[in-house]
Design an enzyme around this catalytic site. Structure first.
Site, short mmCIF file in Angstrom:
data_model
loop_
_atom_site.label_atom_id
_atom_site.label_comp_id
_atom_site.label_asym_id
_atom_site.label_seq_id
_atom_site.Cartn_x
_atom_site.Cartn_y
_atom_site.Cartn_z
CB CYS A 12 -0.85 -0.01 1.27
SG CYS A 12 0.18 0.01 2.75
CG HIS A 41 4.24 -6.40 11.09
ND1 HIS A 41 3.05 -6.14 11.71
CD2 HIS A 41 5.20 -6.10 12.00
CE1 HIS A 41 3.26 -5.69 12.93
NE2 HIS A 41 4.57 -5.65 13.13
CG HIS A 74 3.42 -0.82 12.54
ND1 HIS A 74 4.74 -1.18 12.38
CD2 HIS A 74 2.70 -1.68 11.80
CE1 HIS A 74 4.80 -2.23 11.59
NE2 HIS A 74 3.59 -2.55 11.21
CG HIS A 124 -1.03 -4.26 15.55
ND1 HIS A 124 -0.63 -3.04 15.05
CD2 HIS A 124 -0.93 -5.14 14.53
CE1 HIS A 124 -0.33 -3.18 13.76
NE2 HIS A 124 -0.50 -4.45 13.43
CD GLU A 126 -2.76 1.34 13.17
OE1 GLU A 126 -2.42 0.58 12.24
OE2 GLU A 126 -3.84 1.95 13.19
CB CYS A 194 -6.67 2.06 5.99
SG CYS A 194 -5.48 1.33 4.86
CB SER A 222 1.21 -9.10 8.29
OG SER A 222 0.24 -8.46 7.50
CB SER A 223 -2.97 -7.00 11.82
OG SER A 223 -4.30 -6.75 11.93
CG ASN A 224 -2.58 -6.16 5.92
OD1 ASN A 224 -2.58 -6.59 4.78
ND2 ASN A 224 -1.46 -5.70 6.49
#
Ligand code: SF4
Length: 307
Positions: A12, A41, A74, A124, A126, A194, A222-224
């Site tokens: 991104c 990440h 983050h 996390h 962030e 986002c 990686s959360s996403n």
């Protein structure tokens, strides 16, 4: 065997900017450059930068006085920023501008006398950064059941913000529950949080309907990326999160005619290319195509120190 690539997928604008910041800092100031936390990440990205002279640390106290230091995409707490100043570090902030926007939103609401509820994952980076951007303790909400159990000081003075790597879809049930319990709670327009998280999730949902198997390329922390794997599973399509093609198990490919491939926002395109090469080494009739999807043109400016 058909391989369909998600669109959009992978990097991104916030991740591209963070990596560019580190690379330009290396060029401008020379190695070593210190980065607090993994810049994004992804092990491939981190190892690559490490080879160029970047030293990744967990704490500011590990960085020698006077060194050039970069804060990861983050975001960091106010305290980390102050510790860096106190230690005499020259710091450059690679926090994604969309994360900074959440910080400002939380600060504005707190200045307005509101208690902050943060929707996100405990631990996390962030969430740690956003929590540390306001003066009072935030209330962390991770699930619907948390909404019922939290205690607030004044239910008429509340605001919520969310972790950026949760999509509108991820948070809408929690936000509805918050609004039911605290009708006067305020929050940002979620569409603005986002674009990348939402776009990748919409794409994987569509892809999961076209494929027998979904491979999500991304790091396990990686959360996403984890969420992309979970979403494909929710559609009913077998899905695995892999950090590199070596993790693909031949058994997964049995009775599979169409493989969908996507990547989390911190996974570089080379890992997709390597995965296709690996599949080509197993099958000589691989046809690769890309699904129809949104063309992303978002770009964020570099920090002033590098302009
Ligand atoms: Fe920024 Fe969104 Fe990328 Fe996170 S996923 S770095 S918030 S653009």
């Amino acid at each position: 065997m058909q391989v369909i690539l998600a669109k959009p997928r992978g990097f991104c604008a916030g991740v591209e900017r963070a990596i560019q910041i580190v690379e330009q800092a290396l060029e401008k100031f020379g190695a070593p450059i210190y980065v607090r936390h993994e810049i994004v990440h992804n092990k491939y990205v981190v190892d690559n930068l490490r080879n160029k002279g970047v030293i990744f640390v967990d704490e500011i106290s590990q960085i020698p006085t006077g060194s050039t230091t970069i804060f990861s995409a983050h975001g960091v707490s106010q305290k980390v920023e102050e510790d860096a100043k106190e230690r005499g570090l020259y710091s450059i902030d690679a926090t994604c501008p969309l994360v900074t926007k959440v910080h400002k939103e939380a600060q504005r609401s707190e200045d307005d006398g509101r208690q902050i509820i943060l929707i996100g994952h405990n631990g996390h980076p962030e969430v740690e950064g956003t929590s540390g951007r306001v003066k009072n303790e935030v209330i962390l909400v991770e699930s619907l059941s948390d909404v019922e159990n939290i205690t607030v000081a004044n239910e008429n003075k509340l605001a919520y913000v969310t972790q950026t790597t949760l999509s509108v879809d991820d948070t809408k049930l929690i936000i509805s529950a918050l609004k039911r319990r605290f009708p006067s709670i305020i929050g940002p327009d979620l569409k603005d949080i986002c674009y990348a998280t939402q776009n990748r999730q919409n794409a994987v949902r569509k892809l999961a309907q076209m494929a027998d198997l979904i491979l999500v390329i991304g790091a396990s922390n990686s959360s996403n990326s984890n969420r992309l794997r979970d979403l494909a599973k929710e559609i009913g399509t077998t899905s695995y999160l892999i950090s590199s093609p070596e993790e693909i198990e031949p058994d997964w490919l049995k009775n599979v005619n169409t493989i969908g491939i996507t990547a989390g926002a911190s996974a570089p395109e080379i890992l997709i290319d390597n995965s296709i090469d690996y599949l080509k080494s197993l099958y000589n009739d691989i046809k690769v195509s890309t699904m129809d999807g949104i063309e992303e043109n978002v770009k964020f400016k570099l920090p002033i120190e590098l302009c």
